[in-house]
Design a protein around this motif. Structure first.
Motif, mmCIF file in Angstrom:
data_model
loop_
_atom_site.group_PDB
_atom_site.id
_atom_site.type_symbol
_atom_site.label_atom_id
_atom_site.label_comp_id
_atom_site.label_asym_id
_atom_site.label_seq_id
_atom_site.Cartn_x
_atom_site.Cartn_y
_atom_site.Cartn_z
ATOM 1 N N MET A 1 0.815 -1.457 0.017
ATOM 2 C CA MET A 1 -0.023 -0.008 -0.048
ATOM 3 C C MET A 1 0.864 1.236 -0.244
ATOM 4 S SD MET A 1 -3.134 0.872 2.565
ATOM 5 C CE MET A 1 -2.245 0.930 4.048
ATOM 6 N N THR A 2 0.754 2.239 -0.800
ATOM 7 C CA THR A 2 1.502 3.536 -1.002
ATOM 8 C C THR A 2 0.756 4.407 0.047
ATOM 9 O OG1 THR A 2 0.084 3.731 -2.917
ATOM 10 C CG2 THR A 2 2.366 2.879 -3.282
ATOM 11 N N ALA A 3 1.401 4.945 0.828
ATOM 12 C CA ALA A 3 0.852 5.941 2.045
ATOM 13 C C ALA A 3 0.480 6.940 1.513
ATOM 14 C CB ALA A 3 1.882 5.849 3.145
ATOM 15 N N TRP A 4 1.316 7.769 0.841
ATOM 16 C CA TRP A 4 0.766 9.062 0.406
ATOM 17 C C TRP A 4 -0.401 9.318 -0.358
ATOM 18 C CZ3 TRP A 4 1.807 12.999 3.330
ATOM 19 C CH2 TRP A 4 2.823 12.915 4.054
ATOM 20 N N PRO A 5 -0.465 8.577 -1.684
ATOM 21 C CA PRO A 5 -1.585 8.705 -2.325
ATOM 22 C C PRO A 5 -2.755 8.190 -1.528
ATOM 23 C CG PRO A 5 0.400 7.751 -3.664
ATOM 24 C CD PRO A 5 0.721 7.731 -2.205
ATOM 25 N N VAL A 6 -2.800 7.166 -0.867
ATOM 26 C CA VAL A 6 -3.935 6.776 0.029
ATOM 27 C C VAL A 6 -4.130 7.646 0.932
ATOM 28 C CG1 VAL A 6 -4.826 4.954 1.653
ATOM 29 C CG2 VAL A 6 -3.319 4.110 -0.344
ATOM 30 N N ALA A 7 -3.363 8.343 1.548
ATOM 31 C CA ALA A 7 -3.783 9.533 2.563
ATOM 32 C C ALA A 7 -4.430 10.806 1.681
ATOM 33 C CB ALA A 7 -2.335 9.926 3.228
ATOM 34 N N TRP A 8 -3.848 11.016 0.639
ATOM 35 C CA TRP A 8 -4.479 12.091 -0.279
ATOM 36 C C TRP A 8 -5.901 11.910 -0.570
ATOM 37 C CZ3 TRP A 8 -4.020 16.977 -0.946
ATOM 38 C CH2 TRP A 8 -4.603 17.632 -1.847
ATOM 39 N N ALA A 9 -6.061 10.517 -1.059
ATOM 40 C CA ALA A 9 -7.241 10.294 -1.593
ATOM 41 C C ALA A 9 -8.283 10.277 -0.388
ATOM 42 C CB ALA A 9 -7.309 8.920 -2.307
ATOM 43 N N SER A 10 -7.840 9.674 0.685
ATOM 44 C CA SER A 10 -8.759 9.461 1.808
ATOM 45 C C SER A 10 -9.240 10.961 2.213
ATOM 46 C CB SER A 10 -8.151 8.706 2.797
ATOM 47 O OG SER A 10 -8.004 7.378 2.467
ATOM 48 N N ALA A 11 -8.115 11.781 2.465
ATOM 49 C CA ALA A 11 -8.699 13.074 3.013
ATOM 50 C C ALA A 11 -9.226 13.976 2.043
ATOM 51 C CB ALA A 11 -7.165 13.945 3.285
ATOM 52 N N SER A 12 -9.110 13.677 0.787
ATOM 53 C CA SER A 12 -10.006 14.365 -0.404
ATOM 54 C C SER A 12 -11.392 13.807 -0.131
ATOM 55 C CB SER A 12 -9.570 14.128 -1.865
ATOM 56 O OG SER A 12 -8.301 14.747 -2.042
ATOM 57 N N LYS A 13 -11.683 12.591 0.126
ATOM 58 C CA LYS A 13 -12.871 12.006 0.129
ATOM 59 C C LYS A 13 -13.617 12.462 1.522
ATOM 60 C CE LYS A 13 -16.500 9.202 -0.410
ATOM 61 N NZ LYS A 13 -17.699 10.081 -0.978
ATOM 62 N N LEU A 14 -12.858 12.397 2.571
ATOM 63 C CA LEU A 14 -13.276 12.377 3.926
ATOM 64 C C LEU A 14 -13.458 14.080 4.307
ATOM 65 C CD1 LEU A 14 -11.933 9.532 5.711
ATOM 66 C CD2 LEU A 14 -14.515 9.569 4.862
ATOM 67 N N VAL A 15 -12.640 14.826 3.812
ATOM 68 C CA VAL A 15 -12.542 16.056 4.227
ATOM 69 C C VAL A 15 -12.945 17.145 3.384
ATOM 70 C CG1 VAL A 15 -11.432 18.048 5.265
ATOM 71 C CG2 VAL A 15 -11.100 15.646 6.166
ATOM 72 N N VAL A 16 -12.270 16.996 2.153
ATOM 73 C CA VAL A 16 -12.534 18.045 1.091
ATOM 74 C C VAL A 16 -13.870 17.783 0.203
ATOM 75 C CG1 VAL A 16 -11.693 19.011 -1.178
ATOM 76 C CG2 VAL A 16 -10.101 18.363 0.584
ATOM 77 N N GLN A 17 -14.147 16.866 0.009
ATOM 78 C CA GLN A 17 -15.632 16.497 -0.721
ATOM 79 C C GLN A 17 -16.855 17.020 0.252
ATOM 80 O OE1 GLN A 17 -15.997 12.771 -2.536
ATOM 81 N NE2 GLN A 17 -17.985 12.961 -2.883
ATOM 82 N N PRO A 18 -16.921 16.570 1.611
ATOM 83 C CA PRO A 18 -17.955 17.051 2.404
ATOM 84 C C PRO A 18 -18.027 18.657 2.365
ATOM 85 C CG PRO A 18 -16.659 15.460 3.507
ATOM 86 C CD PRO A 18 -16.078 15.532 2.411
ATOM 87 N N MET A 19 -16.637 19.273 2.456
ATOM 88 C CA MET A 19 -16.769 20.953 2.623
ATOM 89 C C MET A 19 -17.274 21.452 1.244
ATOM 90 S SD MET A 19 -13.003 21.493 4.332
ATOM 91 C CE MET A 19 -12.978 23.070 4.019
ATOM 92 N N ILE A 20 -16.831 20.488 0.046
ATOM 93 C CA ILE A 20 -17.330 21.390 -1.237
ATOM 94 C C ILE A 20 -18.952 21.060 -1.256
ATOM 95 C CG2 ILE A 20 -17.501 20.916 -3.852
ATOM 96 C CD1 ILE A 20 -14.530 20.288 -3.391
ATOM 97 N N ALA A 21 -19.529 19.902 -0.889
ATOM 98 C CA ALA A 21 -20.910 19.759 -0.987
ATOM 99 C C ALA A 21 -21.704 20.587 -0.072
ATOM 100 C CB ALA A 21 -21.277 18.277 -0.392
ATOM 101 N N CYS A 22 -21.000 20.869 1.257
ATOM 102 C CA CYS A 22 -21.585 21.741 2.188
ATOM 103 C C CYS A 22 -21.718 23.223 1.480
ATOM 104 C CB CYS A 22 -21.029 21.867 3.538
ATOM 105 S SG CYS A 22 -21.645 22.821 4.692
ATOM 106 N N ALA A 23 -20.719 23.773 0.848
ATOM 107 C CA ALA A 23 -20.585 25.031 0.381
ATOM 108 C C ALA A 23 -21.781 25.136 -0.728
ATOM 109 C CB ALA A 23 -19.184 25.382 -0.195
ATOM 110 N N ILE A 24 -21.674 24.132 -1.649
ATOM 111 C CA ILE A 24 -22.580 24.089 -2.843
ATOM 112 C C ILE A 24 -24.041 24.165 -2.260
ATOM 113 C CG2 ILE A 24 -23.486 22.931 -4.790
ATOM 114 C CD1 ILE A 24 -20.464 22.005 -5.323
ATOM 115 N N GLY A 25 -24.551 23.183 -1.406
ATOM 116 C CA GLY A 25 -25.597 23.055 -0.621
ATOM 117 C C GLY A 25 -26.126 24.490 -0.288
ATOM 118 N N TRP A 26 -25.034 25.210 0.711
ATOM 119 C CA TRP A 26 -25.474 26.307 1.243
ATOM 120 C C TRP A 26 -25.656 27.522 0.076
ATOM 121 C CZ3 TRP A 26 -25.948 28.193 6.187
ATOM 122 C CH2 TRP A 26 -25.897 29.317 6.496
ATOM 123 N N THR A 27 -24.968 27.476 -0.907
ATOM 124 C CA THR A 27 -25.176 28.571 -1.994
ATOM 125 C C THR A 27 -26.435 28.383 -2.706
ATOM 126 O OG1 THR A 27 -22.762 28.448 -2.418
ATOM 127 C CG2 THR A 27 -24.296 29.137 -4.338
#
Length: 92
Positions: A1-27
């Motif tokens: 398992m390659t740590a950095w790509p997994v960490a990046w993909a996981s952080a994107s899915k669990l943090v960035v994506q909900p933030m974007i969804a929240c911002a779009i929903g609010w808008t």
């Protein structure tokens, strides 16, 4: 398992994506429980079909496998955190 790509993909899915969804929903005018639902759903684990697609394509299997595992384990604490933030802000 390659740590950095997994960490990046996981952080994107669990943090960035909900933030974007929240911002779009609010808008779009969503508030309360609807906005909470959209935000939580955006932070759900990466689907198993991502691993299946990577396996069939013959590339990125270890990244997909790691991301599915990490997001599955971390999605419940993130869901509780998101709900707590909404509650603290009086948004849900």
């Amino acid at each position: 398992m390659t740590a950095w790509p997994v960490a990046w993909a996981s952080a994107s899915k669990l943090v960035v994506q909900p933030m974007i969804a929240c911002a779009i929903g609010w808008t779009l005018g969503m508030r309360g429980g609807g906005l909470l639902a959209v935000t939580v759903m955006a932070g759900l684990p990466t689907a198993q079909n991502a691993f299946i697609a990577a396996q069939r394509a013959g590339t990125g299997e270890s990244i997909a496998q790691g991301t599915v595992l990490v997001t599955t384990l971390a999605s419940l604490p993130m869901t509780v955190l998101i709900a707590g933030v909404f509650h603290a802000l009086g948004a849900a």
